[in-house]
Design an enzyme around this catalytic site. Structure first.
Site, PDB file in Angstrom:
ATOM      1  N   SER A  12      -4.428  -9.477   0.386  1.00  0.00           N
ATOM      2  CA  SER A  12      -3.934  -8.538  -0.621  1.00  0.00           C
ATOM      3  C   SER A  12      -2.711  -7.780  -0.091  1.00  0.00           C
ATOM      4  O   SER A  12      -1.892  -7.323  -0.875  1.00  0.00           O
ATOM      5  CB  SER A  12      -5.037  -7.546  -0.981  1.00  0.00           C
ATOM      6  OG  SER A  12      -5.425  -6.838   0.176  1.00  0.00           O
ATOM      7  N   CYS A  74      -8.740 -12.341   3.727  1.00  0.00           N
ATOM      8  CA  CYS A  74      -9.067 -11.117   3.000  1.00  0.00           C
ATOM      9  C   CYS A  74     -10.541 -11.227   2.614  1.00  0.00           C
ATOM     10  O   CYS A  74     -10.936 -12.177   1.933  1.00  0.00           O
ATOM     11  CB  CYS A  74      -8.188 -11.037   1.750  1.00  0.00           C
ATOM     12  SG  CYS A  74      -8.596  -9.675   0.648  1.00  0.00           S
ATOM     13  N   CYS A 194     -13.178  -6.224   7.143  1.00  0.00           N
ATOM     14  CA  CYS A 194     -11.956  -6.107   6.347  1.00  0.00           C
ATOM     15  C   CYS A 194     -10.815  -6.348   7.321  1.00  0.00           C
ATOM     16  O   CYS A 194     -10.798  -5.773   8.421  1.00  0.00           O
ATOM     17  CB  CYS A 194     -11.835  -4.716   5.726  1.00  0.00           C
ATOM     18  SG  CYS A 194     -10.226  -4.443   4.942  1.00  0.00           S
ATOM     19  N   HIS A 196      -7.908  -5.412   7.399  1.00  0.00           N
ATOM     20  CA  HIS A 196      -7.051  -4.260   7.711  1.00  0.00           C
ATOM     21  C   HIS A 196      -7.607  -3.440   8.881  1.00  0.00           C
ATOM     22  O   HIS A 196      -6.860  -2.730   9.554  1.00  0.00           O
ATOM     23  CB  HIS A 196      -6.964  -3.308   6.515  1.00  0.00           C
ATOM     24  CG  HIS A 196      -6.015  -3.736   5.447  1.00  0.00           C
ATOM     25  ND1 HIS A 196      -6.243  -4.815   4.641  1.00  0.00           N
ATOM     26  CD2 HIS A 196      -4.834  -3.191   5.042  1.00  0.00           C
ATOM     27  CE1 HIS A 196      -5.239  -4.928   3.774  1.00  0.00           C
ATOM     28  NE2 HIS A 196      -4.374  -3.962   3.999  1.00  0.00           N
TER      29      HIS A 196
HETATM   30  N1  DGL Z   1      -7.771  -7.002   3.947  1.00  0.00           N
HETATM   31  C1  DGL Z   1      -8.580  -6.970   2.763  1.00  0.00           C
HETATM   32  C2  DGL Z   1     -10.023  -7.300   3.111  1.00  0.00           C
HETATM   33  O1  DGL Z   1     -10.248  -7.926   4.138  1.00  0.00           O
HETATM   34  C3  DGL Z   1      -8.357  -5.660   2.068  1.00  0.00           C
HETATM   35  C4  DGL Z   1      -8.775  -5.664   0.679  1.00  0.00           C
HETATM   36  C5  DGL Z   1      -8.099  -4.656  -0.195  1.00  0.00           C
HETATM   37  O2  DGL Z   1      -6.973  -4.906  -0.604  1.00  0.00           O
HETATM   38  O3  DGL Z   1      -8.728  -3.642  -0.517  1.00  0.00           O
HETATM   39  O4  DGL Z   1     -10.928  -7.012   2.386  1.00  0.00           O
END
Ligand code: DGL
Length: 275
Positions: A12, A74, A194, A196
Site C-alpha cells: 500500500s 503487505c 505489518c 511498515h
Molecule cells: N504494510 C501494510 C501491511 O503490511 C500496511 C497496510 C496499510 O496500508 O495500512 O499491512
C-alpha cells in the site's frame, strides 16, 4: 506471455520496502519492480472489497508490465485480497505462468517454532487482525500455539507521516504494545505483522524488554521466496536475471524518494504512475 519477466513487489505504501530490502539481499540476481500505492495508503482500515479492488488493480498493472510473479509485501492485502485473487481472479487467466504470493503464509509456517511457550503475540493493522488470517494459518502449521492479537490502527499513519518518533507517536505505540502484553503473560514472541513496523522495531523491543523476542517478516519472506523458487522451476525459469530494481508509486515521485530512503537504506528514483 513468452518472455522472461521481473518479480513485482507490492505494498500500500512504503512498508513493502522492508521486505524488498531482505529479498534483494537473499536473491540479488533477479529483476524487480516495486509498486507502492502511497496515494491511497493506508489500506489498514479499509473494507475487504476496497482492499481487493486496489490490490487487484496493482497486480494487473504489474502483470501488464511483464511481471511473472508478484509478492504482496503487505499483510493487509495478503489478508483481505490474496485468496480471491489466487482463486477467482487469476483462475480465469490463460497467461501462465503468473503467480501472486503473500506474506502471511510464509510467516505462519515458522512462527510456531519461534516460541518456547507456544504463545505468540501478533501486532498488525485493523484489517489484518480482524481478518483472523494469522490465527487461521497458524492453526494449520502450529495447532498448539496460542495466538494473542492486537490491532494498531495508528501505526501505519504515524510511520507514513514520519511521526513515529514524536512523543505522541511513541506513546500511541506503547499503548498498543501494553494492551497486547496485558492479554497474556505467556507471550514470549511478538510478530510485527505489518511490513511498515520494522521501522519501529527498536522502540517495540525497548518496550517489551529482553525476555520477549520481536520478529520482523522481511528475512522470513525472503528465505521462503528463495525456497519457493528452488521448488518451482516452471516459475524460476521465467524470471529475468538482470539484477535491476525499479520503483513505482501512485504518489508524487519526489515525496516517495525522500521517504523511501529510511525504509530501504539507499537512495532511489521512483516514477509516478496511475492505477
Ligand atoms: N504494510 C501494510 C501491511 O503490511 C500496511 C497496510 C496499510 O496500508 O495500512 O499491512
Amino acid at each position: 506471455m513468452n518472455n522472461l519477466g521481473p518479480i513485482g513487489v507490492f505494498d500500500s505504501g512504503y512498508g513493502g520496502l522492508t521486505v524488498l530490502r531482505e529479498i534483494l539481499k537473499e536473491l540479488p540476481e533477479y529483476d524487480y519492480i516495486y509498486l507502492g500505492d502511497n496515494a491511497r495508503a493506508p489500506y489498514g482500515n479499509r473494507s475487504f472489497e476496497v482492499v481487493h479492488e486496489f490490490t487487484l488493480e496493482a497486480v494487473n498493472y504489474l502483470k501488464d508490465r511483464g511481471c511473472r510473479l508478484v509478492i504482496l509485501a503487505c499483510n493487509t492485502s495478503s489478508a483481505k485480497a490474496l485468496r480471491t485473487i489466487q482463486q477467482i481472479d487469476l483462475k480465469h487467466s490463460k497467461d501462465e505462468p503468473f503467480r501472486v504470493l503473500g506474506v502471511i503464509r510464509p510467516s505462519t509456517e515458522i512462527i510456531g517454532d519461534l516460541s518456547k511457550n507456544n504463545c505468540v503475540g501478533i501486532l498488525g493493522t485493523e484489517g489484518t487482525i480482524q481478518s483472523g488470517s494469522y490465527k487461521i494459518e497458524l492453526e494449520k502449521f502450529s495447532p498448539n500455539t496460542t495466538v494473542i492479537q492486537q490491532a494498531c490502527p495508528m501505526w501505519v499513519p504515524l510511520i507514513e507521516s514520519n511521526q513515529h518518533e514524536t512523543a505522541i507517536g511513541k506513546k500511541l505505540i506503547e499503548n498498543d504494545v501494553y494492551k497486547l502484553l496485558s492479554m497474556s503473560p505467556a507471550i514470549d514472541t511478538i510478530i510485527l505483522a505489518c511490513t511498515h513496523y520494522p521501522l519501529i522495531i527498536n522502540h517495540v523491543r525497548e518496550i517489551v524488554g529482553e525476555k520477549i523476542q520481536v520478529v520482523s517478516q522481511g528475512p522470513i519472506v525472503a528465505k521462503k521466496l528463495h525456497e519457493y523458487l528452488q521448488r518451482n522451476e516452471f516459475m524460476e525459469t521465467k524470471l529475468s536475471k538482470g539484477g535491476s530494481c525499479s520503483f513505482l508509486t501512485t504518489e508524487k515521485a519526489s515525496v516517495f524518494n525522500s521517504a523511501a530512503k529510511q525504509f530501504l537504506k539507499q537512495a532511489i528514483t521512483a516514477v509516478q504512475i496511475r492505477l
